[in-house]
Design a protein around this motif. Sequence first.
Motif, PDB file in Angstrom:
ATOM      1  N   GLU A  26       0.830  -1.204   0.000  1.00 42.76           N
ATOM      2  CA  GLU A  26       0.000   0.000   0.000  1.00 42.76           C
ATOM      3  C   GLU A  26       0.865   1.255   0.000  1.00 42.76           C
ATOM      4  OE1 GLU A  26      -3.879  -1.815   2.416  1.00 42.76           O
ATOM      5  OE2 GLU A  26      -2.210  -0.884   3.509  1.00 42.76           O
ATOM      6  N   ARG A  27       1.955   1.220   0.736  1.00 42.01           N
ATOM      7  CA  ARG A  27       2.857   2.373   0.744  1.00 42.01           C
ATOM      8  C   ARG A  27       3.527   2.541  -0.624  1.00 42.01           C
ATOM      9  NH1 ARG A  27       5.558   4.998   5.001  1.00 42.01           N
ATOM     10  NH2 ARG A  27       3.887   4.084   6.267  1.00 42.01           N
ATOM     11  N   PHE A  28       3.844   1.444  -1.277  1.00 46.59           N
ATOM     12  CA  PHE A  28       4.398   1.507  -2.627  1.00 46.59           C
ATOM     13  C   PHE A  28       3.439   2.212  -3.583  1.00 46.59           C
ATOM     14  CE2 PHE A  28       3.973  -0.835  -6.728  1.00 46.59           C
ATOM     15  CZ  PHE A  28       5.027  -0.225  -7.405  1.00 46.59           C
ATOM     16  N   VAL A  29       2.156   1.884  -3.488  1.00 41.81           N
ATOM     17  CA  VAL A  29       1.164   2.497  -4.374  1.00 41.81           C
ATOM     18  C   VAL A  29       1.075   4.000  -4.123  1.00 41.81           C
ATOM     19  CG1 VAL A  29      -1.287   2.599  -4.948  1.00 41.81           C
ATOM     20  CG2 VAL A  29      -0.168   0.378  -4.679  1.00 41.81           C
ATOM     21  N   SER A  30       0.949   4.406  -2.878  1.00 44.03           N
ATOM     22  CA  SER A  30       0.797   5.835  -2.582  1.00 44.03           C
ATOM     23  C   SER A  30       2.062   6.619  -2.910  1.00 44.03           C
ATOM     24  CB  SER A  30       0.409   6.028  -1.115  1.00 44.03           C
ATOM     25  OG  SER A  30       1.401   5.516  -0.248  1.00 44.03           O
ATOM     26  N   THR A  31       3.219   6.050  -2.590  1.00 46.46           N
ATOM     27  CA  THR A  31       4.479   6.755  -2.843  1.00 46.46           C
ATOM     28  C   THR A  31       4.757   6.864  -4.334  1.00 46.46           C
ATOM     29  OG1 THR A  31       5.399   5.983  -0.737  1.00 46.46           O
ATOM     30  CG2 THR A  31       6.959   6.761  -2.397  1.00 46.46           C
ATOM     31  N   THR A  32       4.548   5.786  -5.071  1.00 48.63           N
ATOM     32  CA  THR A  32       4.810   5.816  -6.515  1.00 48.63           C
ATOM     33  C   THR A  32       3.851   6.757  -7.218  1.00 48.63           C
ATOM     34  OG1 THR A  32       5.637   3.546  -6.426  1.00 48.63           O
ATOM     35  CG2 THR A  32       5.019   4.399  -8.592  1.00 48.63           C
ATOM     36  N   SER A  33       2.593   6.795  -6.789  1.00 46.71           N
ATOM     37  CA  SER A  33       1.633   7.731  -7.383  1.00 46.71           C
ATOM     38  C   SER A  33       2.113   9.171  -7.203  1.00 46.71           C
ATOM     39  CB  SER A  33       0.258   7.546  -6.745  1.00 46.71           C
ATOM     40  OG  SER A  33      -0.254   6.256  -7.011  1.00 46.71           O
ATOM     41  N   ASP A  81      -5.688  -1.497  -9.650  1.00 50.35           N
ATOM     42  CA  ASP A  81      -6.755  -0.663  -9.091  1.00 50.35           C
ATOM     43  C   ASP A  81      -6.184   0.460  -8.232  1.00 50.35           C
ATOM     44  OD1 ASP A  81      -8.578  -2.272 -10.352  1.00 50.35           O
ATOM     45  OD2 ASP A  81      -9.084  -3.449  -8.564  1.00 50.35           O
ATOM     46  N   GLY A  82      -5.095   0.185  -7.534  1.00 49.50           N
ATOM     47  CA  GLY A  82      -4.492   1.207  -6.705  1.00 49.50           C
ATOM     48  C   GLY A  82      -3.911   2.362  -7.501  1.00 49.50           C
ATOM     49  N   PHE A  83      -3.617   2.106  -8.756  1.00 58.77           N
ATOM     50  CA  PHE A  83      -3.017   3.136  -9.600  1.00 58.77           C
ATOM     51  C   PHE A  83      -4.008   3.748 -10.599  1.00 58.77           C
ATOM     52  CE2 PHE A  83       0.864   0.814  -8.311  1.00 58.77           C
ATOM     53  CZ  PHE A  83       1.618   1.898  -7.877  1.00 58.77           C
ATOM     54  N   SER A  84      -5.307   3.561 -10.356  1.00 60.76           N
ATOM     55  CA  SER A  84      -6.313   4.090 -11.285  1.00 60.76           C
ATOM     56  C   SER A  84      -6.204   5.605 -11.440  1.00 60.76           C
ATOM     57  CB  SER A  84      -7.719   3.725 -10.788  1.00 60.76           C
ATOM     58  OG  SER A  84      -7.894   2.364 -10.687  1.00 60.76           O
ATOM     59  N   ALA A  85      -6.077   6.311 -10.328  1.00 59.93           N
ATOM     60  CA  ALA A  85      -5.992   7.770 -10.405  1.00 59.93           C
ATOM     61  C   ALA A  85      -4.706   8.208 -11.079  1.00 59.93           C
ATOM     62  CB  ALA A  85      -6.081   8.367  -8.991  1.00 59.93           C
ATOM     63  N   ALA A  86      -3.601   7.541 -10.761  1.00 51.58           N
ATOM     64  CA  ALA A  86      -2.327   7.888 -11.388  1.00 51.58           C
ATOM     65  C   ALA A  86      -2.373   7.646 -12.895  1.00 51.58           C
ATOM     66  CB  ALA A  86      -1.199   7.079 -10.756  1.00 51.58           C
ATOM     67  N   ARG A  87      -3.087   6.593 -13.302  1.00 51.38           N
ATOM     68  CA  ARG A  87      -3.179   6.307 -14.730  1.00 51.38           C
ATOM     69  C   ARG A  87      -4.011   7.359 -15.455  1.00 51.38           C
ATOM     70  NH1 ARG A  87      -4.976   0.490 -17.473  1.00 51.38           N
ATOM     71  NH2 ARG A  87      -4.149   0.957 -19.558  1.00 51.38           N
ATOM     72  N   VAL A 119       1.801   5.429 -17.225  1.00 45.50           N
ATOM     73  CA  VAL A 119       1.303   4.318 -16.402  1.00 45.50           C
ATOM     74  C   VAL A 119       0.699   3.302 -17.353  1.00 45.50           C
ATOM     75  CG1 VAL A 119      -0.247   3.597 -14.551  1.00 45.50           C
ATOM     76  CG2 VAL A 119       0.872   5.829 -14.428  1.00 45.50           C
ATOM     77  N   ILE A 120       1.350   2.173 -17.503  1.00 40.86           N
ATOM     78  CA  ILE A 120       1.006   1.186 -18.539  1.00 40.86           C
ATOM     79  C   ILE A 120       0.716  -0.157 -17.878  1.00 40.86           C
ATOM     80  CG2 ILE A 120       1.844  -0.011 -20.595  1.00 40.86           C
ATOM     81  CD1 ILE A 120       3.844   2.408 -20.865  1.00 40.86           C
ATOM     82  N   ASN A 121      -0.430  -0.747 -18.219  1.00 41.07           N
ATOM     83  CA  ASN A 121      -0.772  -2.088 -17.751  1.00 41.07           C
ATOM     84  C   ASN A 121      -0.764  -3.027 -18.949  1.00 41.07           C
ATOM     85  OD1 ASN A 121      -1.742  -4.341 -16.423  1.00 41.07           O
ATOM     86  ND2 ASN A 121      -3.864  -3.637 -16.395  1.00 41.07           N
ATOM     87  N   VAL A 122       0.159  -3.977 -18.959  1.00 45.47           N
ATOM     88  CA  VAL A 122       0.306  -4.870 -20.113  1.00 45.47           C
ATOM     89  C   VAL A 122      -0.550  -6.125 -19.968  1.00 45.47           C
ATOM     90  CG1 VAL A 122       2.642  -4.040 -20.549  1.00 45.47           C
ATOM     91  CG2 VAL A 122       2.310  -6.090 -19.149  1.00 45.47           C
ATOM     92  N   GLY A 123      -1.297  -6.247 -18.864  1.00 41.54           N
ATOM     93  CA  GLY A 123      -2.069  -7.462 -18.641  1.00 41.54           C
ATOM     94  C   GLY A 123      -1.179  -8.561 -18.081  1.00 41.54           C
ATOM     95  N   ILE A 124      -1.701  -9.777 -18.073  1.00 42.25           N
ATOM     96  CA  ILE A 124      -0.955 -10.897 -17.485  1.00 42.25           C
ATOM     97  C   ILE A 124       0.063 -11.391 -18.502  1.00 42.25           C
ATOM     98  CG2 ILE A 124      -1.144 -13.093 -16.258  1.00 42.25           C
ATOM     99  CD1 ILE A 124      -4.048 -12.441 -15.711  1.00 42.25           C
ATOM    100  N   ARG A 125       1.045 -10.572 -18.748  1.00 45.01           N
ATOM    101  CA  ARG A 125       2.112 -10.862 -19.722  1.00 45.01           C
ATOM    102  C   ARG A 125       3.429 -10.393 -19.104  1.00 45.01           C
ATOM    103  NH1 ARG A 125      -2.202  -8.508 -22.334  1.00 45.01           N
ATOM    104  NH2 ARG A 125      -3.221  -9.729 -23.981  1.00 45.01           N
TER     105      ARG A 125
END
Length: 303
Positions: free
Chosen positions: A6-13, A32-38, A45-51
């Motif tokens: 959780e700290r990783f998500v908030s700090t990276t955002s 989901d934690g990075f929805s606002a940042a995306r 902010v890139i989500n490549v899926g399960i790859r």
Amino acid sequence: MDTMRERFVSTTSQLLDEDARLALVLAEISKDGFSAARRRHPDRVINVGIREQLLIGAGGGIALTGLRPIMHTFASFLVERPFEQVKLDFGHQGTGGVLVSAGASYDWPAGGFTHMAPGDVALLDTLDGWSVQVPGHPDEAEALLRQSAARDDRVYIRLSLQTNARAHASDGKPGFRTLREGRGGVVIAVGPMLDHVLAATEGLDVTVLYATTVRPFDSAALRAAAGVQNAADVVIVEPYLAGTSTAAASEALTDVPHRVLGLGVSRRELRRYGRMDEHLTAHGLDPRGLRARMARFLPGTPR
């Protein structure tokens, strides 16, 4: 208290808002934690899926453009599955980036053996130039992440649900910290193993060193701790594969008579997945298990 993840998500955002050089690459995990940042930074902010191979390949390509990629998923999918891409797209290409894992060795036992990665640090040890950081508290994770994001080299940050009650290295500075001093041996506690080590060594005449950065290995600190003795007995307690750092410790003490005991996760697969604390006990990493094995190794240690 929030978790390291959780700290990783908030700090990276926050870092993405502050530093246009940073980019984040995800493979579904934590998206989901990075929805606002995306929404704020759709180009970084890139989500490549399960790859997972693509996760590392995309990060490597981003690094070649001059950006600083942060790549994140479970440790087994970040280091083990795409190891060829880690080796080639960063090491061979000479680029830098930050790998940030979740799941650790057995944080989510219900996920089965596919989601366990006790061998991740040992695997990275086969590659040159990787800094490996193992925080034991969310405050330490944040400090290490902020420092790593500002650098240009290759960094692996290993997050876990296991945590110490308080931070001992929230300044993020590299090197081992001396938390206790004694003459009966040296015990190195890595990241979230510290509280268990402190409990296991209570009343023992040993030096306890605390490590959140394990690569590069702090040879100078170990030598200094062993210097008060004619010979060194060293115990290393790591939250991943047992013995991962014994060679580094032996190399640090090449000219000093020494013995090294590496304690950590065993190679034996535990097929009754149970709970995280049950895995800790089964691998002998709880205070009672640690004390028993130290008693067999360190001269004069009461059981």
